[in-house]
Write a protein that holds these residues in place. Structure first.
Motif, PDB file in Angstrom:
ATOM      1  N   VAL A 134       0.833  -1.203   0.000  1.00 33.75           N
ATOM      2  CA  VAL A 134       0.000   0.000   0.000  1.00 33.75           C
ATOM      3  C   VAL A 134       0.866   1.251   0.000  1.00 33.75           C
ATOM      4  N   ASP A 135       1.902   1.278   0.831  1.00 33.61           N
ATOM      5  CA  ASP A 135       2.760   2.459   0.911  1.00 33.61           C
ATOM      6  C   ASP A 135       3.524   2.708  -0.385  1.00 33.61           C
ATOM      7  N   GLU A 136       3.988   1.649  -1.015  1.00 28.65           N
ATOM      8  CA  GLU A 136       4.819   1.784  -2.210  1.00 28.65           C
ATOM      9  C   GLU A 136       4.005   1.974  -3.486  1.00 28.65           C
ATOM     10  N   VAL A 137       2.899   1.255  -3.606  1.00 27.17           N
ATOM     11  CA  VAL A 137       2.163   1.214  -4.873  1.00 27.17           C
ATOM     12  C   VAL A 137       0.866   2.025  -4.835  1.00 27.17           C
ATOM     13  N   VAL A 138       0.075   1.840  -3.789  1.00 22.91           N
ATOM     14  CA  VAL A 138      -1.270   2.409  -3.769  1.00 22.91           C
ATOM     15  C   VAL A 138      -1.281   3.870  -3.313  1.00 22.91           C
ATOM     16  N   LEU A 154      -4.908   1.842 -13.817  1.00 23.15           N
ATOM     17  CA  LEU A 154      -5.042   0.419 -14.134  1.00 23.15           C
ATOM     18  C   LEU A 154      -3.790  -0.359 -13.730  1.00 23.15           C
ATOM     19  N   SER A 155      -2.656   0.322 -13.646  1.00 22.56           N
ATOM     20  CA  SER A 155      -1.428  -0.354 -13.219  1.00 22.56           C
ATOM     21  C   SER A 155      -1.565  -0.843 -11.774  1.00 22.56           C
ATOM     22  N   VAL A 156      -2.258  -0.056 -10.928  1.00 22.15           N
ATOM     23  CA  VAL A 156      -2.491  -0.468  -9.542  1.00 22.15           C
ATOM     24  C   VAL A 156      -3.456  -1.651  -9.505  1.00 22.15           C
ATOM     25  N   ILE A 157      -4.495  -1.591 -10.319  1.00 17.80           N
ATOM     26  CA  ILE A 157      -5.464  -2.697 -10.410  1.00 17.80           C
ATOM     27  C   ILE A 157      -4.750  -3.978 -10.818  1.00 17.80           C
ATOM     28  N   LYS A 162      -2.310  -9.406  -9.504  1.00 18.80           N
ATOM     29  CA  LYS A 162      -1.179 -10.339  -9.421  1.00 18.80           C
ATOM     30  C   LYS A 162      -1.082 -10.964  -8.038  1.00 18.80           C
ATOM     31  N   ARG A 163      -1.492 -10.228  -7.030  1.00 19.72           N
ATOM     32  CA  ARG A 163      -1.411 -10.711  -5.643  1.00 19.72           C
ATOM     33  C   ARG A 163      -2.733 -11.317  -5.179  1.00 19.72           C
ATOM     34  N   GLU A 164      -3.715 -11.379  -6.090  1.00 17.93           N
ATOM     35  CA  GLU A 164      -5.061 -11.915  -5.807  1.00 17.93           C
ATOM     36  C   GLU A 164      -5.784 -11.102  -4.738  1.00 17.93           C
ATOM     37  N   LEU A 165      -5.494  -9.799  -4.689  1.00 17.87           N
ATOM     38  CA  LEU A 165      -6.150  -8.955  -3.701  1.00 17.87           C
ATOM     39  C   LEU A 165      -7.626  -8.742  -4.015  1.00 17.87           C
ATOM     40  N   HIS A 166      -7.977  -8.688  -5.298  1.00 19.10           N
ATOM     41  CA  HIS A 166      -9.382  -8.541  -5.650  1.00 19.10           C
ATOM     42  C   HIS A 166     -10.179  -9.729  -5.117  1.00 19.10           C
ATOM     43  N   ALA A 167      -9.614 -10.913  -5.254  1.00 19.48           N
ATOM     44  CA  ALA A 167     -10.291 -12.123  -4.777  1.00 19.48           C
ATOM     45  C   ALA A 167     -10.375 -12.143  -3.259  1.00 19.48           C
ATOM     46  N   SER A 244      -9.627 -10.677 -12.187  1.00 19.98           N
ATOM     47  CA  SER A 244      -8.346 -10.459 -12.874  1.00 19.98           C
ATOM     48  C   SER A 244      -8.099  -8.974 -13.136  1.00 19.98           C
ATOM     49  N   GLY A 245      -9.097  -8.146 -12.818  1.00 18.53           N
ATOM     50  CA  GLY A 245      -8.960  -6.711 -13.034  1.00 18.53           C
ATOM     51  C   GLY A 245      -9.184  -6.282 -14.467  1.00 18.53           C
ATOM     52  N   LYS A 246      -9.707  -7.166 -15.297  1.00 16.77           N
ATOM     53  CA  LYS A 246      -9.939  -6.842 -16.707  1.00 16.77           C
ATOM     54  C   LYS A 246     -11.302  -6.196 -16.931  1.00 16.77           C
TER      55      LYS A 246
END
Length: 519
Positions: A134-138, A154-157, A162-167, A244-246
Protein backbone atom coordinates in the motif's frame (compact mmCIF):
# COMPACT_ATOMS: atom_id res chain seq x y z
CA UNK A 1 21.19 13.71 -1.49
CA UNK A 2 23.61 11.24 -3.04
CA UNK A 3 23.93 13.41 -6.17
CA UNK A 4 25.83 16.22 -4.38
CA UNK A 5 28.32 16.57 -1.56
CA UNK A 6 26.91 18.10 1.60
CA UNK A 7 29.17 20.29 3.70
CA UNK A 8 29.31 20.54 7.48
CA UNK A 9 28.74 23.93 9.11
CA UNK A 10 28.70 25.38 12.59
CA UNK A 11 25.66 27.32 13.73
CA UNK A 12 27.81 30.46 13.83
CA UNK A 13 28.67 30.02 10.13
CA UNK A 14 25.01 29.65 9.20
CA UNK A 15 24.08 32.80 11.15
CA UNK A 16 26.17 34.89 8.72
CA UNK A 17 23.83 33.96 5.84
CA UNK A 18 20.95 36.15 6.97
CA UNK A 19 20.47 38.73 4.23
CA UNK A 20 18.00 39.02 1.39
CA UNK A 21 20.70 38.05 -1.13
CA UNK A 22 22.25 35.28 0.97
CA UNK A 23 19.61 33.49 3.01
CA UNK A 24 20.08 30.19 4.87
CA UNK A 25 18.06 28.44 7.55
CA UNK A 26 18.42 25.36 9.75
CA UNK A 27 15.70 22.71 9.95
CA UNK A 28 16.37 19.72 12.16
CA UNK A 29 20.19 19.95 11.94
CA UNK A 30 20.05 20.35 8.15
CA UNK A 31 21.15 23.53 6.42
CA UNK A 32 19.08 24.92 3.53
CA UNK A 33 20.02 27.70 1.12
CA UNK A 34 16.68 29.36 0.34
CA UNK A 35 18.08 32.46 -1.35
CA UNK A 36 16.53 31.66 -4.73
CA UNK A 37 13.45 30.01 -3.24
CA UNK A 38 12.39 32.88 -0.95
CA UNK A 39 10.41 34.70 -3.65
CA UNK A 40 8.41 31.54 -4.33
CA UNK A 41 7.57 30.86 -0.69
CA UNK A 42 3.75 30.61 -0.34
CA UNK A 43 3.88 32.56 2.92
CA UNK A 44 5.68 35.52 1.38
CA UNK A 45 9.21 36.89 1.64
CA UNK A 46 8.80 38.54 5.04
CA UNK A 47 8.35 35.19 6.80
CA UNK A 48 11.80 34.00 5.71
CA UNK A 49 13.66 37.29 6.26
CA UNK A 50 12.38 37.61 9.83
CA UNK A 51 15.44 37.97 12.14
CA UNK A 52 14.28 34.95 14.12
CA UNK A 53 14.28 32.83 10.94
CA UNK A 54 17.04 34.10 8.63
CA UNK A 55 20.28 32.31 9.46
CA UNK A 56 18.65 30.71 12.47
CA UNK A 57 17.20 27.38 13.52
CA UNK A 58 13.70 27.44 12.01
CA UNK A 59 12.73 23.91 13.04
CA UNK A 60 9.88 24.85 15.34
CA UNK A 61 8.56 27.47 12.92
CA UNK A 62 8.71 25.02 10.01
CA UNK A 63 6.89 22.19 11.75
CA UNK A 64 4.29 24.63 12.97
CA UNK A 65 3.38 25.34 9.36
CA UNK A 66 4.43 22.37 7.21
CA UNK A 67 4.26 18.59 7.13
CA UNK A 68 7.56 16.73 7.15
CA UNK A 69 6.84 15.29 3.69
CA UNK A 70 7.45 18.77 2.22
CA UNK A 71 11.18 18.37 2.87
CA UNK A 72 11.17 15.06 1.01
CA UNK A 73 9.91 16.57 -2.23
CA UNK A 74 12.73 16.78 -4.81
CA UNK A 75 12.30 20.53 -5.44
CA UNK A 76 12.82 21.26 -1.76
CA UNK A 77 15.26 18.50 -0.87
CA UNK A 78 17.78 19.91 -3.33
CA UNK A 79 17.86 23.17 -1.38
CA UNK A 80 19.85 21.41 1.35
CA UNK A 81 23.51 22.41 1.25
CA UNK A 82 24.83 20.86 4.43
CA UNK A 83 24.40 19.73 8.01
CA UNK A 84 25.26 21.13 11.43
CA UNK A 85 28.51 19.95 13.00
CA UNK A 86 28.17 17.30 15.71
CA UNK A 87 24.35 17.26 15.42
CA UNK A 88 21.99 14.62 14.07
CA UNK A 89 18.41 15.08 12.81
CA UNK A 90 15.88 14.46 15.59
CA UNK A 91 12.73 14.28 13.47
CA UNK A 92 11.99 10.76 12.26
CA UNK A 93 10.04 10.56 9.02
CA UNK A 94 7.46 7.83 8.56
CA UNK A 95 9.23 4.88 6.99
CA UNK A 96 7.29 3.19 4.21
CA UNK A 97 6.08 -0.22 5.24
CA UNK A 98 6.80 0.30 8.94
CA UNK A 99 4.44 0.52 11.90
CA UNK A 100 3.87 3.87 13.59
CA UNK A 101 5.19 4.33 17.12
CA UNK A 102 2.65 7.02 17.96
CA UNK A 103 0.36 5.77 20.78
CA UNK A 104 -2.96 4.44 19.44
CA UNK A 105 -1.84 4.92 15.83
CA UNK A 106 -1.97 1.15 15.35
CA UNK A 107 -4.56 -1.34 16.63
CA UNK A 108 -3.55 -3.12 19.83
CA UNK A 109 -2.64 -6.38 18.11
CA UNK A 110 0.07 -4.54 16.16
CA UNK A 111 1.35 -2.51 19.11
CA UNK A 112 4.58 -3.61 20.78
CA UNK A 113 4.06 -5.38 24.08
CA UNK A 114 0.35 -6.07 23.55
CA UNK A 115 -1.46 -9.29 22.76
CA UNK A 116 -4.56 -10.53 20.97
CA UNK A 117 -6.26 -13.95 20.76
CA UNK A 118 -7.57 -13.26 17.27
CA UNK A 119 -4.50 -12.94 15.06
CA UNK A 120 -2.13 -15.67 13.89
CA UNK A 121 1.25 -15.57 12.14
CA UNK A 122 -0.46 -15.50 8.73
CA UNK A 123 -2.41 -12.38 9.72
CA UNK A 124 0.80 -10.65 10.81
CA UNK A 125 2.67 -11.69 7.67
CA UNK A 126 -0.20 -10.50 5.48
CA UNK A 127 -0.33 -7.17 7.32
CA UNK A 128 3.39 -6.59 6.84
CA UNK A 129 3.22 -7.39 3.13
CA UNK A 130 0.12 -5.24 2.68
CA UNK A 131 1.67 -2.28 4.52
CA UNK A 132 4.62 -2.33 2.12
CA UNK A 133 2.41 -2.77 -0.95
CA UNK A 134 0.00 0.00 0.00
CA UNK A 135 2.76 2.46 0.91
CA UNK A 136 4.82 1.78 -2.21
CA UNK A 137 2.16 1.21 -4.87
CA UNK A 138 -1.27 2.41 -3.77
CA UNK A 139 -0.63 5.52 -1.65
CA UNK A 140 1.16 7.59 -4.35
CA UNK A 141 -1.56 6.82 -6.89
CA UNK A 142 -4.28 7.60 -4.36
CA UNK A 143 -2.93 11.08 -3.63
CA UNK A 144 -2.44 11.86 -7.32
CA UNK A 145 -5.90 10.66 -8.35
CA UNK A 146 -7.58 12.58 -5.53
CA UNK A 147 -6.07 15.68 -7.09
CA UNK A 148 -6.91 15.03 -10.75
CA UNK A 149 -10.21 13.20 -10.10
CA UNK A 150 -9.37 10.38 -12.49
CA UNK A 151 -10.18 6.73 -11.80
CA UNK A 152 -7.54 4.60 -10.02
CA UNK A 153 -4.67 3.73 -12.35
CA UNK A 154 -5.04 0.42 -14.13
CA UNK A 155 -1.43 -0.35 -13.22
CA UNK A 156 -2.49 -0.47 -9.54
CA UNK A 157 -5.46 -2.70 -10.41
CA UNK A 158 -3.10 -5.04 -12.25
CA UNK A 159 -0.64 -5.20 -9.35
CA UNK A 160 -3.52 -6.04 -7.03
CA UNK A 161 -4.66 -8.79 -9.38
CA UNK A 162 -1.18 -10.34 -9.42
CA UNK A 163 -1.41 -10.71 -5.64
CA UNK A 164 -5.06 -11.92 -5.81
CA UNK A 165 -6.15 -8.95 -3.70
CA UNK A 166 -9.38 -8.54 -5.65
CA UNK A 167 -10.29 -12.12 -4.78
CA UNK A 168 -9.28 -11.79 -1.13
CA UNK A 169 -11.42 -8.69 -0.72
CA UNK A 170 -14.46 -10.87 -1.41
CA UNK A 171 -13.79 -12.64 1.89
CA UNK A 172 -13.35 -16.36 2.56
CA UNK A 173 -14.95 -18.78 0.10
CA UNK A 174 -14.66 -21.21 -2.78
CA UNK A 175 -13.66 -18.40 -5.13
CA UNK A 176 -10.18 -18.50 -3.51
CA UNK A 177 -9.56 -22.15 -4.33
CA UNK A 178 -6.43 -22.69 -6.42
CA UNK A 179 -5.23 -19.08 -6.08
CA UNK A 180 -1.84 -17.99 -4.74
CA UNK A 181 -2.70 -15.36 -2.16
CA UNK A 182 -0.21 -12.54 -1.69
CA UNK A 183 2.66 -14.68 -2.94
CA UNK A 184 1.62 -17.65 -0.82
CA UNK A 185 1.56 -15.90 2.57
CA UNK A 186 -1.78 -17.47 3.39
CA UNK A 187 -3.40 -20.57 1.92
CA UNK A 188 -6.93 -20.28 0.47
CA UNK A 189 -8.32 -22.75 3.00
CA UNK A 190 -6.77 -20.74 5.89
CA UNK A 191 -8.07 -17.37 4.73
CA UNK A 192 -10.65 -16.00 7.19
CA UNK A 193 -12.45 -12.76 7.96
CA UNK A 194 -9.53 -11.46 10.02
CA UNK A 195 -7.32 -11.69 6.93
CA UNK A 196 -9.94 -9.67 5.07
CA UNK A 197 -10.12 -7.18 7.96
CA UNK A 198 -6.35 -6.70 7.71
CA UNK A 199 -6.62 -6.01 3.97
CA UNK A 200 -9.47 -3.52 4.35
CA UNK A 201 -7.78 -1.62 7.16
CA UNK A 202 -4.41 -1.41 5.42
CA UNK A 203 -6.04 0.01 2.29
CA UNK A 204 -7.97 2.54 4.39
CA UNK A 205 -4.69 4.08 5.57
CA UNK A 206 -4.30 5.92 2.25
CA UNK A 207 -6.51 8.70 3.63
CA UNK A 208 -8.29 9.20 0.31
CA UNK A 209 -11.98 8.35 0.68
CA UNK A 210 -13.03 8.80 -2.95
CA UNK A 211 -10.08 6.80 -4.24
CA UNK A 212 -10.78 4.09 -1.67
CA UNK A 213 -14.24 3.56 -3.12
CA UNK A 214 -12.91 3.90 -6.65
CA UNK A 215 -10.41 1.13 -5.98
CA UNK A 216 -12.85 -1.69 -6.73
CA UNK A 217 -15.42 -0.68 -4.13
CA UNK A 218 -18.06 -1.74 -6.63
CA UNK A 219 -16.57 -5.21 -6.86
CA UNK A 220 -16.81 -5.81 -3.12
CA UNK A 221 -20.57 -5.17 -3.15
CA UNK A 222 -21.48 -5.98 -6.75
CA UNK A 223 -19.72 -9.30 -7.35
CA UNK A 224 -20.91 -11.44 -4.37
CA UNK A 225 -24.45 -11.82 -5.82
CA UNK A 226 -22.82 -13.14 -9.01
CA UNK A 227 -20.59 -15.53 -7.06
CA UNK A 228 -23.48 -16.84 -4.98
CA UNK A 229 -26.49 -16.73 -7.29
CA UNK A 230 -25.45 -16.68 -10.98
CA UNK A 231 -25.71 -19.69 -13.26
CA UNK A 232 -22.35 -21.55 -13.33
CA UNK A 233 -21.38 -20.57 -16.88
CA UNK A 234 -22.16 -16.87 -16.33
CA UNK A 235 -20.60 -16.91 -12.85
CA UNK A 236 -17.32 -18.45 -13.96
CA UNK A 237 -16.88 -16.05 -16.88
CA UNK A 238 -17.74 -12.85 -15.04
CA UNK A 239 -15.86 -13.73 -11.84
CA UNK A 240 -12.73 -14.53 -13.84
CA UNK A 241 -12.94 -11.22 -15.73
CA UNK A 242 -13.55 -9.11 -12.63
CA UNK A 243 -11.08 -10.73 -10.23
CA UNK A 244 -8.35 -10.46 -12.87
CA UNK A 245 -8.96 -6.71 -13.03
CA UNK A 246 -9.94 -6.84 -16.71
CA UNK A 247 -13.59 -5.92 -16.16
CA UNK A 248 -15.39 -3.84 -13.53
CA UNK A 249 -18.73 -4.22 -11.81
CA UNK A 250 -21.14 -2.12 -9.70
CA UNK A 251 -24.05 -2.80 -7.40
CA UNK A 252 -26.97 -0.79 -8.79
CA UNK A 253 -29.74 -0.79 -6.19
CA UNK A 254 -30.26 2.81 -4.96
CA UNK A 255 -32.55 5.15 -6.85
CA UNK A 256 -33.68 8.73 -6.46
CA UNK A 257 -36.95 7.21 -5.19
CA UNK A 258 -35.52 4.49 -2.95
CA UNK A 259 -32.38 4.10 -0.85
CA UNK A 260 -32.63 2.14 2.37
CA UNK A 261 -36.21 1.33 1.28
CA UNK A 262 -35.24 -1.49 -1.09
CA UNK A 263 -38.87 -2.47 -1.65
CA UNK A 264 -39.53 0.98 -3.09
CA UNK A 265 -37.40 0.41 -6.20
CA UNK A 266 -39.06 1.56 -9.43
CA UNK A 267 -36.68 0.27 -12.10
CA UNK A 268 -38.78 -2.31 -13.95
CA UNK A 269 -37.89 -5.43 -15.93
CA UNK A 270 -40.41 -7.16 -18.18
CA UNK A 271 -39.91 -10.22 -20.33
CA UNK A 272 -39.88 -10.19 -24.11
CA UNK A 273 -42.69 -11.92 -25.97
CA UNK A 274 -40.60 -15.05 -26.46
CA UNK A 275 -39.59 -15.02 -22.78
CA UNK A 276 -35.88 -15.15 -23.59
CA UNK A 277 -34.89 -11.62 -22.57
CA UNK A 278 -35.44 -9.08 -19.85
CA UNK A 279 -36.31 -5.56 -21.05
CA UNK A 280 -35.19 -3.10 -18.38
CA UNK A 281 -36.27 0.53 -17.94
CA UNK A 282 -35.48 2.90 -15.10
CA UNK A 283 -32.74 4.80 -13.36
CA UNK A 284 -30.21 4.26 -10.58
CA UNK A 285 -28.42 6.91 -8.57
CA UNK A 286 -25.23 7.21 -6.46
CA UNK A 287 -23.79 4.01 -7.94
CA UNK A 288 -20.15 3.55 -6.87
CA UNK A 289 -17.80 2.80 -9.82
CA UNK A 290 -20.77 3.17 -12.18
CA UNK A 291 -19.00 5.50 -14.62
CA UNK A 292 -16.41 2.88 -15.54
CA UNK A 293 -18.20 -0.40 -14.84
CA UNK A 294 -18.66 -3.11 -17.45
CA UNK A 295 -21.35 -4.94 -15.44
CA UNK A 296 -24.16 -3.81 -13.16
CA UNK A 297 -25.89 -5.95 -10.53
CA UNK A 298 -29.32 -4.38 -10.82
CA UNK A 299 -32.36 -4.58 -8.56
CA UNK A 300 -35.58 -4.53 -10.62
CA UNK A 301 -39.31 -4.85 -10.11
CA UNK A 302 -40.80 -7.76 -12.06
CA UNK A 303 -44.16 -9.54 -12.16
CA UNK A 304 -42.88 -12.01 -9.58
CA UNK A 305 -41.61 -9.26 -7.29
CA UNK A 306 -38.12 -7.86 -6.71
CA UNK A 307 -35.55 -9.56 -8.96
CA UNK A 308 -31.79 -9.04 -9.34
CA UNK A 309 -30.34 -9.13 -12.86
CA UNK A 310 -26.75 -8.85 -14.10
CA UNK A 311 -26.68 -6.21 -16.82
CA UNK A 312 -23.60 -5.69 -19.04
CA UNK A 313 -22.76 -2.26 -20.42
CA UNK A 314 -24.71 -2.55 -23.64
CA UNK A 315 -27.08 -0.58 -25.88
CA UNK A 316 -29.49 1.47 -23.80
CA UNK A 317 -27.21 1.74 -20.74
CA UNK A 318 -26.03 5.30 -20.10
CA UNK A 319 -23.91 6.47 -17.16
CA UNK A 320 -23.26 10.02 -16.06
CA UNK A 321 -20.91 11.13 -13.26
CA UNK A 322 -22.43 12.57 -10.09
CA UNK A 323 -20.39 15.18 -8.27
CA UNK A 324 -20.41 14.52 -4.54
CA UNK A 325 -18.36 15.84 -1.63
CA UNK A 326 -15.59 13.39 -2.42
CA UNK A 327 -13.61 12.99 -5.62
CA UNK A 328 -14.99 11.62 -8.87
CA UNK A 329 -12.25 8.99 -8.76
CA UNK A 330 -14.95 6.88 -7.05
CA UNK A 331 -16.86 6.83 -10.33
CA UNK A 332 -20.18 7.68 -8.65
CA UNK A 333 -22.84 7.52 -11.35
CA UNK A 334 -26.40 8.19 -12.38
CA UNK A 335 -27.46 5.30 -14.60
CA UNK A 336 -30.28 5.22 -17.14
CA UNK A 337 -31.64 1.92 -18.51
CA UNK A 338 -33.61 2.57 -21.69
CA UNK A 339 -35.15 -0.63 -23.10
CA UNK A 340 -32.02 -2.55 -22.19
CA UNK A 341 -32.27 -6.18 -23.28
CA UNK A 342 -30.38 -8.94 -21.47
CA UNK A 343 -30.82 -12.74 -21.49
CA UNK A 344 -33.04 -14.21 -18.77
CA UNK A 345 -30.01 -16.39 -17.97
CA UNK A 346 -28.55 -13.25 -16.37
CA UNK A 347 -31.06 -13.49 -13.53
CA UNK A 348 -29.29 -13.80 -10.18
CA UNK A 349 -31.24 -16.16 -7.95
CA UNK A 350 -34.93 -16.92 -8.47
CA UNK A 351 -37.35 -14.48 -10.08
CA UNK A 352 -39.02 -12.55 -7.30
CA UNK A 353 -36.30 -13.62 -4.88
CA UNK A 354 -34.29 -10.44 -5.17
CA UNK A 355 -34.84 -9.37 -1.58
CA UNK A 356 -32.92 -12.39 -0.33
CA UNK A 357 -30.16 -11.84 -2.92
CA UNK A 358 -29.75 -8.21 -1.87
CA UNK A 359 -30.05 -8.76 1.86
CA UNK A 360 -27.61 -11.68 1.81
CA UNK A 361 -24.94 -9.20 0.72
CA UNK A 362 -25.69 -6.47 3.25
CA UNK A 363 -24.03 -8.01 6.32
CA UNK A 364 -20.68 -8.35 4.61
CA UNK A 365 -20.94 -4.94 2.96
CA UNK A 366 -21.70 -3.21 6.26
CA UNK A 367 -19.00 -5.15 8.08
CA UNK A 368 -16.43 -4.00 5.50
CA UNK A 369 -17.53 -0.42 6.09
CA UNK A 370 -17.05 -0.90 9.83
CA UNK A 371 -13.50 -2.17 9.18
CA UNK A 372 -12.78 0.92 7.12
CA UNK A 373 -14.42 3.33 9.56
CA UNK A 374 -12.45 1.96 12.52
CA UNK A 375 -9.12 2.39 10.72
CA UNK A 376 -9.86 5.83 9.31
CA UNK A 377 -10.67 7.09 12.82
CA UNK A 378 -7.36 5.70 14.05
CA UNK A 379 -5.51 7.62 11.35
CA UNK A 380 -7.14 10.82 12.57
CA UNK A 381 -6.10 10.03 16.14
CA UNK A 382 -2.49 9.77 14.95
CA UNK A 383 -2.70 13.08 13.09
CA UNK A 384 -4.14 14.82 16.15
CA UNK A 385 -1.63 13.28 18.56
CA UNK A 386 1.24 14.55 16.42
CA UNK A 387 -0.26 18.00 15.97
CA UNK A 388 -1.10 18.42 19.65
CA UNK A 389 2.52 17.74 20.53
CA UNK A 390 4.19 19.94 17.91
CA UNK A 391 1.79 22.86 17.67
CA UNK A 392 2.31 25.63 20.19
CA UNK A 393 -0.37 28.06 21.32
CA UNK A 394 -0.03 30.64 24.07
CA UNK A 395 3.62 29.62 24.28
CA UNK A 396 2.92 25.99 25.12
CA UNK A 397 2.13 22.79 23.16
CA UNK A 398 -1.57 22.18 22.49
CA UNK A 399 -1.30 18.95 24.47
CA UNK A 400 -0.69 20.99 27.62
CA UNK A 401 -4.29 22.21 27.49
CA UNK A 402 -6.86 20.09 29.31
CA UNK A 403 -9.56 20.80 26.73
CA UNK A 404 -7.37 19.35 23.97
CA UNK A 405 -6.48 16.30 26.04
CA UNK A 406 -10.19 15.77 26.70
CA UNK A 407 -10.91 15.74 22.97
CA UNK A 408 -8.07 13.30 22.39
CA UNK A 409 -9.39 11.07 25.16
CA UNK A 410 -12.80 10.89 23.50
CA UNK A 411 -11.27 10.16 20.08
CA UNK A 412 -9.08 7.38 21.46
CA UNK A 413 -11.91 5.81 23.48
CA UNK A 414 -14.24 5.76 20.46
CA UNK A 415 -11.59 4.32 18.17
CA UNK A 416 -10.59 1.55 20.56
CA UNK A 417 -14.18 0.61 21.37
CA UNK A 418 -15.13 0.40 17.68
CA UNK A 419 -12.12 -1.83 16.95
CA UNK A 420 -12.84 -4.08 19.95
CA UNK A 421 -16.50 -4.55 18.99
CA UNK A 422 -15.48 -5.10 15.37
CA UNK A 423 -13.01 -7.83 16.30
CA UNK A 424 -15.62 -9.55 18.47
CA UNK A 425 -18.12 -9.57 15.58
CA UNK A 426 -15.39 -10.77 13.21
CA UNK A 427 -14.61 -13.66 15.55
CA UNK A 428 -18.28 -14.63 15.51
CA UNK A 429 -18.28 -14.53 11.70
CA UNK A 430 -15.28 -16.86 11.63
CA UNK A 431 -17.11 -19.39 13.82
CA UNK A 432 -20.65 -19.19 12.47
CA UNK A 433 -22.23 -20.67 9.38
CA UNK A 434 -23.59 -18.22 6.84
CA UNK A 435 -27.13 -18.97 8.08
CA UNK A 436 -26.14 -18.32 11.69
CA UNK A 437 -24.53 -15.03 10.70
CA UNK A 438 -27.75 -13.92 9.02
CA UNK A 439 -29.80 -14.85 12.08
CA UNK A 440 -27.54 -13.56 14.84
CA UNK A 441 -25.29 -10.86 13.40
CA UNK A 442 -27.47 -8.74 11.11
CA UNK A 443 -28.65 -6.66 14.06
CA UNK A 444 -25.22 -6.49 15.69
CA UNK A 445 -23.53 -5.39 12.49
CA UNK A 446 -26.25 -2.80 11.95
CA UNK A 447 -25.69 -1.40 15.43
CA UNK A 448 -21.91 -1.54 15.02
CA UNK A 449 -22.06 0.39 11.77
CA UNK A 450 -24.35 2.99 13.34
CA UNK A 451 -21.97 3.38 16.30
CA UNK A 452 -18.86 3.41 14.08
CA UNK A 453 -20.07 6.14 11.77
CA UNK A 454 -21.50 8.30 14.54
CA UNK A 455 -18.21 7.98 16.40
CA UNK A 456 -16.35 8.93 13.23
CA UNK A 457 -18.40 12.08 12.76
CA UNK A 458 -17.80 13.15 16.35
CA UNK A 459 -14.08 12.49 15.93
CA UNK A 460 -14.08 14.53 12.71
CA UNK A 461 -15.61 17.49 14.52
CA UNK A 462 -13.12 17.27 17.39
CA UNK A 463 -10.21 16.97 14.98
CA UNK A 464 -11.22 20.15 13.17
CA UNK A 465 -11.31 21.99 16.50
CA UNK A 466 -7.83 20.72 17.36
CA UNK A 467 -6.41 21.79 13.98
CA UNK A 468 -8.36 25.04 13.78
CA UNK A 469 -8.30 26.73 10.37
CA UNK A 470 -5.99 24.08 9.03
CA UNK A 471 -8.74 21.51 9.63
CA UNK A 472 -10.92 23.13 6.98
CA UNK A 473 -8.14 23.82 4.48
CA UNK A 474 -7.49 21.49 1.57
CA UNK A 475 -3.78 20.79 1.47
CA UNK A 476 -1.11 21.57 4.01
CA UNK A 477 -0.91 20.52 7.65
CA UNK A 478 -4.56 19.63 8.08
CA UNK A 479 -5.29 18.12 4.68
CA UNK A 480 -6.19 14.69 6.05
CA UNK A 481 -8.41 16.26 8.71
CA UNK A 482 -10.25 18.38 6.14
CA UNK A 483 -10.65 15.39 3.84
CA UNK A 484 -11.97 13.18 6.64
CA UNK A 485 -14.40 15.84 7.89
CA UNK A 486 -15.70 16.40 4.36
CA UNK A 487 -16.11 12.75 3.42
CA UNK A 488 -17.03 11.04 6.71
CA UNK A 489 -20.81 11.27 6.03
CA UNK A 490 -20.43 8.73 3.21
CA UNK A 491 -19.97 5.86 5.65
CA UNK A 492 -23.05 6.96 7.57
CA UNK A 493 -25.20 6.62 4.44
CA UNK A 494 -23.73 3.92 2.23
CA UNK A 495 -25.01 0.45 3.07
CA UNK A 496 -27.94 1.89 5.03
CA UNK A 497 -28.51 5.11 6.94
CA UNK A 498 -27.61 5.18 10.63
CA UNK A 499 -31.17 5.45 11.90
CA UNK A 500 -32.34 2.57 9.72
CA UNK A 501 -29.51 0.30 10.88
CA UNK A 502 -29.99 1.24 14.52
CA UNK A 503 -33.65 0.40 14.23
CA UNK A 504 -32.76 -2.90 12.54
CA UNK A 505 -30.51 -3.81 15.46
CA UNK A 506 -33.17 -3.05 18.05
CA UNK A 507 -35.90 -4.88 16.11
CA UNK A 508 -33.67 -7.94 15.89
CA UNK A 509 -33.08 -7.74 19.64
CA UNK A 510 -36.78 -7.37 20.42
CA UNK A 511 -37.56 -10.35 18.19
CA UNK A 512 -35.16 -12.45 20.27
CA UNK A 513 -36.63 -11.33 23.61
CA UNK A 514 -37.82 -14.24 25.80
CA UNK A 515 -41.59 -14.08 26.09
CA UNK A 516 -41.46 -14.63 29.84
CA UNK A 517 -38.93 -11.85 30.56
CA UNK A 518 -40.20 -9.37 33.15
CA UNK A 519 -38.68 -6.80 35.49
Amino acid sequence: MADKQLKVFTREEVEKHNTDGDLWIIIDAKVYDITRFKAMHPGGLSVLTDPEIAGQDATDAFYGLHRHEVLERPQYARLQVGTIKDEQPAIVARVKGELSKVPYAEPTWLSEGYYSPYYKDTHRALQKALREFVDEVVYPDAQAREEDNKRPSLSVIDEMAKRELHAMRMGPGKHLKGRTLMGGIVKPEEFDYFHELVITQEFTRIGARGYGDGLQGGVIIGLPPVINFARPELRDRVVAEVLSGKKFISLAISEAHAGSDVMGLQTRATKSEDGKEWIINGTKKWITNGTFSDYFTVGCRTEEGLTVILVPRTEGVETKPIKTSYSTTAGTAYITFDNVRVPVENTLGPEGGGVFVILSNFNHERWVMCCSSARSQRAIVEECMKWANQRKAFGRPLASQAVIRNKLAGMIARTESVQAWLENVTWQMCNMTYKEQAQKLAGQIGLLKMYSTRSAQETAQDAVQIFGGRGITRGGMGRFIEHFHRTVPFDSLLGGAEDVLGDLGVRQAIKAMPKNARL
